[in-house]
Scaffold this motif. Structure first.
Motif, PDB file in Angstrom:
ATOM      1  N   ARG A  62       0.850  -1.189   0.000  1.00  0.00           N
ATOM      2  CA  ARG A  62       0.000   0.000   0.000  1.00  0.00           C
ATOM      3  C   ARG A  62       0.878   1.230   0.000  1.00  0.00           C
ATOM      4  O   ARG A  62       2.100   1.147   0.196  1.00  0.00           O
ATOM      5  N   GLY A  63       0.250   2.387  -0.196  1.00  0.00           N
ATOM      6  CA  GLY A  63       0.983   3.645  -0.240  1.00  0.00           C
ATOM      7  C   GLY A  63       1.387   4.118   1.150  1.00  0.00           C
ATOM      8  O   GLY A  63       1.427   3.346   2.112  1.00  0.00           O
ATOM      9  N   ALA A  64       1.672   5.404   1.233  1.00  0.00           N
ATOM     10  CA  ALA A  64       2.120   6.002   2.491  1.00  0.00           C
ATOM     11  C   ALA A  64       1.081   5.820   3.592  1.00  0.00           C
ATOM     12  O   ALA A  64      -0.081   5.485   3.334  1.00  0.00           O
ATOM     13  N   PHE A 101      -0.716   7.691   5.318  1.00  0.00           N
ATOM     14  CA  PHE A 101      -1.977   8.445   5.294  1.00  0.00           C
ATOM     15  C   PHE A 101      -3.026   7.795   4.397  1.00  0.00           C
ATOM     16  O   PHE A 101      -4.201   8.174   4.428  1.00  0.00           O
ATOM     17  N   THR A 102      -2.635   6.805   3.592  1.00  0.00           N
ATOM     18  CA  THR A 102      -3.621   6.104   2.762  1.00  0.00           C
ATOM     19  C   THR A 102      -4.387   5.032   3.539  1.00  0.00           C
ATOM     20  O   THR A 102      -5.426   4.555   3.082  1.00  0.00           O
ATOM     21  N   ALA A 103      -3.879   4.644   4.712  1.00  0.00           N
ATOM     22  CA  ALA A 103      -4.486   3.536   5.458  1.00  0.00           C
ATOM     23  C   ALA A 103      -5.964   3.768   5.784  1.00  0.00           C
ATOM     24  O   ALA A 103      -6.773   2.846   5.624  1.00  0.00           O
ATOM     25  N   PRO A 104      -6.374   4.963   6.271  1.00  0.00           N
ATOM     26  CA  PRO A 104      -7.808   5.147   6.559  1.00  0.00           C
ATOM     27  C   PRO A 104      -8.685   4.945   5.324  1.00  0.00           C
ATOM     28  O   PRO A 104      -9.769   4.353   5.419  1.00  0.00           O
ATOM     29  N   PHE A 105      -8.226   5.427   4.189  1.00  0.00           N
ATOM     30  CA  PHE A 105      -8.973   5.248   2.942  1.00  0.00           C
ATOM     31  C   PHE A 105      -9.115   3.761   2.616  1.00  0.00           C
ATOM     32  O   PHE A 105     -10.194   3.287   2.240  1.00  0.00           O
ATOM     33  N   LEU A 106      -8.043   3.014   2.802  1.00  0.00           N
ATOM     34  CA  LEU A 106      -8.076   1.584   2.506  1.00  0.00           C
ATOM     35  C   LEU A 106      -8.936   0.825   3.510  1.00  0.00           C
ATOM     36  O   LEU A 106      -9.601  -0.156   3.152  1.00  0.00           O
ATOM     37  N   GLU A 142      -3.815  -4.057   4.756  1.00  0.00           N
ATOM     38  CA  GLU A 142      -2.746  -4.999   5.107  1.00  0.00           C
ATOM     39  C   GLU A 142      -1.759  -5.172   3.950  1.00  0.00           C
ATOM     40  O   GLU A 142      -2.127  -5.061   2.771  1.00  0.00           O
ATOM     41  N   THR A 143      -0.531  -5.454   4.300  1.00  0.00           N
ATOM     42  CA  THR A 143       0.507  -5.727   3.318  1.00  0.00           C
ATOM     43  C   THR A 143       1.170  -7.056   3.658  1.00  0.00           C
ATOM     44  O   THR A 143       0.939  -7.625   4.722  1.00  0.00           O
ATOM     45  N   LEU A 197      -1.564   3.969  -4.156  1.00  0.00           N
ATOM     46  CA  LEU A 197      -2.446   3.610  -3.048  1.00  0.00           C
ATOM     47  C   LEU A 197      -2.308   2.149  -2.638  1.00  0.00           C
ATOM     48  O   LEU A 197      -2.258   1.832  -1.442  1.00  0.00           O
ATOM     49  N   PHE A 198      -2.248   1.271  -3.643  1.00  0.00           N
ATOM     50  CA  PHE A 198      -2.400  -0.153  -3.350  1.00  0.00           C
ATOM     51  C   PHE A 198      -1.959  -0.956  -4.570  1.00  0.00           C
ATOM     52  O   PHE A 198      -2.060  -0.493  -5.708  1.00  0.00           O
TER      53      PHE A 198
END
Length: 223
Positions: free
Chosen positions: A45-47, A49-54, A66-67, A192-193
């Motif tokens: 996934r990206g940086a 700050f992208t986690a909430p979006f994902l 998750e990665t 993002l992903f």
């Protein structure tokens, strides 16, 4: 019925590698489905700050935060006619991201003859519809690029909330495996992903029932 990808690619469908031609030719008459099983070498996934979006994506089986490496993977493609009598192909991808957790990335694809485009309905309720551009590369691989996206009801998705997807799938003759690479980016925030890896495929005989678990909970009539 004619497969979704054969309808969209027309004469270019014959340029696909023979293994991809069968896989993307699933139409409910020759084969009811194709189930791929393998391993994604990397899911990323990206940086931060992208986690909430994902995380939001997990609510409708679209994206997830998750990665990992060497992630067990399945992809289920079944052909059927939906409640609007449209030829439909499922794309249900399951990732065993941890020993105790699976994540799904669900989509159903429909060919729209009047607009000559494949529409990719994302998630369990088809809440987002994405136009797809499909093409065949010089080696017989399939490339898919996402285009305009709309929310259920026909409202356009703001660019800040959308991800542009690129998918490349091909067949590795030496390894006797399908290989896939997927990247999702945002025009403003960047990557993002994504994931890449390989799998083998088994085919489901025509006339077999389509599992309820791969069909969406609600269908989108938008064309």
């Amino acid at each position: 019925m004619t497969s979704v990808f054969e309808s969209a690619l027309r004469e270019d469908f014959g340029r696909l590698h023979p293994r991809l031609r069968r896989r993307f030719g699933v139409d409910g008459e020759t084969d009811q489905g194709c189930v791929g099983t393998g391993v994604m070498n990397r899911v990323w996934r990206g940086a931060a700050f992208t986690a909430p979006f994902l995380h939001v994506g997990t609510l409708r089986h679209v994206l997830f935060p998750e990665t990992g490496t060497d992630v067990p993977f399945t992809i289920e493609n079944y052909a059927y006619r939906d409640t609007y009598d449209r030829p439909t192909l499922t794309f249900v991808r399951t990732f065993q991201v941890r020993s105790h957790r699976r994540r799904r990335f669900d989509a159903t694809m429909v060919y729209h003859p009047e607009r000559d485009v494949i529409i990719d309905y994302l998630g369990t309720t088809q809440h987002v519809a994405v136009d797809l551009d499909v093409s065949v590369d010089s080696a017989g691989g399939l490339r898919i690029r996402s285009g305009p996206q709309t929310f259920r009801g026909g409202f356009g998705c703001p660019a800040a909330l959308t991800g542009d997807a690129e998918v490349h799938e091909w067949f590795d003759d030496k390894a006797e495996r399908f290989r896939i690479q997927v990247t999702v980016t945002n025009r403003r925030f960047g990557p993002l992903f994504g994931y890449y890896g390989s799998f083998t495929a088994n085919y489901i005989r025509a006339g077999a029932p389509v599992p309820a678990a791969v069909r969406p909970l609600r269908e989108n009539p938008r064309g």
